[in-house]
Design a protein around this motif. Sequence first.
Motif, PDB file in Angstrom:
ATOM      1  N   TYR A  60       0.843  -1.193   0.000  1.00 50.07           N
ATOM      2  CA  TYR A  60       0.000   0.000   0.000  1.00 50.07           C
ATOM      3  C   TYR A  60       0.878   1.243   0.000  1.00 50.07           C
ATOM      4  N   ARG A  61       0.887   1.935  -1.118  1.00 49.94           N
ATOM      5  CA  ARG A  61       1.597   3.210  -1.280  1.00 49.94           C
ATOM      6  C   ARG A  61       0.726   4.100  -2.152  1.00 49.94           C
ATOM      7  N   SER A  62       0.967   5.384  -2.142  1.00 49.50           N
ATOM      8  CA  SER A  62       0.134   6.284  -2.954  1.00 49.50           C
ATOM      9  C   SER A  62       0.334   6.036  -4.447  1.00 49.50           C
ATOM     10  N   ASP A  63       1.512   5.534  -4.841  1.00 52.96           N
ATOM     11  CA  ASP A  63       1.742   5.259  -6.263  1.00 52.96           C
ATOM     12  C   ASP A  63       1.413   3.817  -6.655  1.00 52.96           C
ATOM     13  N   ALA A  64       0.882   3.039  -5.707  1.00 52.39           N
ATOM     14  CA  ALA A  64       0.513   1.646  -6.013  1.00 52.39           C
ATOM     15  C   ALA A  64      -0.662   1.647  -6.996  1.00 52.39           C
ATOM     16  N   ARG A  65      -0.534   0.831  -8.046  1.00 52.84           N
ATOM     17  CA  ARG A  65      -1.611   0.696  -9.020  1.00 52.84           C
ATOM     18  C   ARG A  65      -2.650  -0.256  -8.447  1.00 52.84           C
ATOM     19  N   ILE A  66      -3.880   0.206  -8.424  1.00 51.35           N
ATOM     20  CA  ILE A  66      -4.945  -0.540  -7.766  1.00 51.35           C
ATOM     21  C   ILE A  66      -5.159  -1.901  -8.411  1.00 51.35           C
ATOM     22  N   ARG A  67      -5.224  -1.945  -9.718  1.00 52.91           N
ATOM     23  CA  ARG A  67      -5.505  -3.216 -10.398  1.00 52.91           C
ATOM     24  C   ARG A  67      -4.265  -4.110 -10.497  1.00 52.91           C
ATOM     25  N   PRO A  99     -11.459   6.140 -14.522  1.00 55.77           N
ATOM     26  CA  PRO A  99     -10.088   6.487 -14.929  1.00 55.77           C
ATOM     27  C   PRO A  99      -9.038   6.351 -13.821  1.00 55.77           C
ATOM     28  N   VAL A 100      -9.456   6.161 -12.581  1.00 57.38           N
ATOM     29  CA  VAL A 100      -8.526   6.087 -11.444  1.00 57.38           C
ATOM     30  C   VAL A 100      -7.638   4.848 -11.584  1.00 57.38           C
ATOM     31  N   ARG A 101      -6.331   5.057 -11.468  1.00 56.07           N
ATOM     32  CA  ARG A 101      -5.371   3.947 -11.614  1.00 56.07           C
ATOM     33  C   ARG A 101      -4.589   3.660 -10.331  1.00 56.07           C
ATOM     34  N   THR A 102      -4.302   4.694  -9.538  1.00 56.11           N
ATOM     35  CA  THR A 102      -3.452   4.496  -8.357  1.00 56.11           C
ATOM     36  C   THR A 102      -4.206   4.837  -7.074  1.00 56.11           C
ATOM     37  N   VAL A 103      -3.635   4.403  -5.976  1.00 60.21           N
ATOM     38  CA  VAL A 103      -4.194   4.713  -4.661  1.00 60.21           C
ATOM     39  C   VAL A 103      -4.239   6.225  -4.465  1.00 60.21           C
ATOM     40  N   LEU A 106      -7.109   7.777  -6.328  1.00 60.56           N
ATOM     41  CA  LEU A 106      -8.381   7.498  -5.663  1.00 60.56           C
ATOM     42  C   LEU A 106      -8.550   8.412  -4.447  1.00 60.56           C
ATOM     43  N   GLU A 107      -7.505   8.552  -3.661  1.00 66.11           N
ATOM     44  CA  GLU A 107      -7.590   9.427  -2.483  1.00 66.11           C
ATOM     45  C   GLU A 107      -7.851  10.870  -2.907  1.00 66.11           C
ATOM     46  N   GLN A 108      -7.202  11.306  -3.972  1.00 67.92           N
ATOM     47  CA  GLN A 108      -7.412  12.673  -4.478  1.00 67.92           C
ATOM     48  C   GLN A 108      -8.871  12.854  -4.929  1.00 67.92           C
ATOM     49  N   LEU A 109      -9.421  11.866  -5.627  1.00 61.46           N
ATOM     50  CA  LEU A 109     -10.817  11.934  -6.058  1.00 61.46           C
ATOM     51  C   LEU A 109     -11.750  12.038  -4.860  1.00 61.46           C
TER      52      LEU A 109
END
Length: 115
Positions: A60-67, A99-103, A106-109
């Motif tokens: 779990y990192r902010s740059d981790a790709r969710i998928r 369109p969200v790709r990273t953690v 998603l947090e920014q959204l």
Amino acid sequence: MRTELPQASTLTLTHTLDAFAVRNMHPDTPAPAAAPYAGNLGDDLKTILLEIAECDPALYRSDARIREDLMLDSLDMVELVMICERDFGLILPDREWLPVRTVGELEQLLRSKLR
């Protein structure tokens, strides 16, 4: 021969039906009012993602790709969005979360929707 099928949890099914009802309301019907979210978004999002992903917390990192990094498939993504909508009192249209790709994205959204 009778086969036992796995049963969906009542909470998940109820939330799914609630989300469906909210998304399919008449356009003139206001969305139900929810109490404003007052928790720690970063910590709560991490808890939700790690529970769904069932992965090592080190991933779990902010740059981790969710998928790709957290290995969430399309059904996991729908579950993630539904839980975020419920827990944070939001409605996230598909055009905003698809369109969200990273953690971090998603947090920014979520932060932008909570303002």
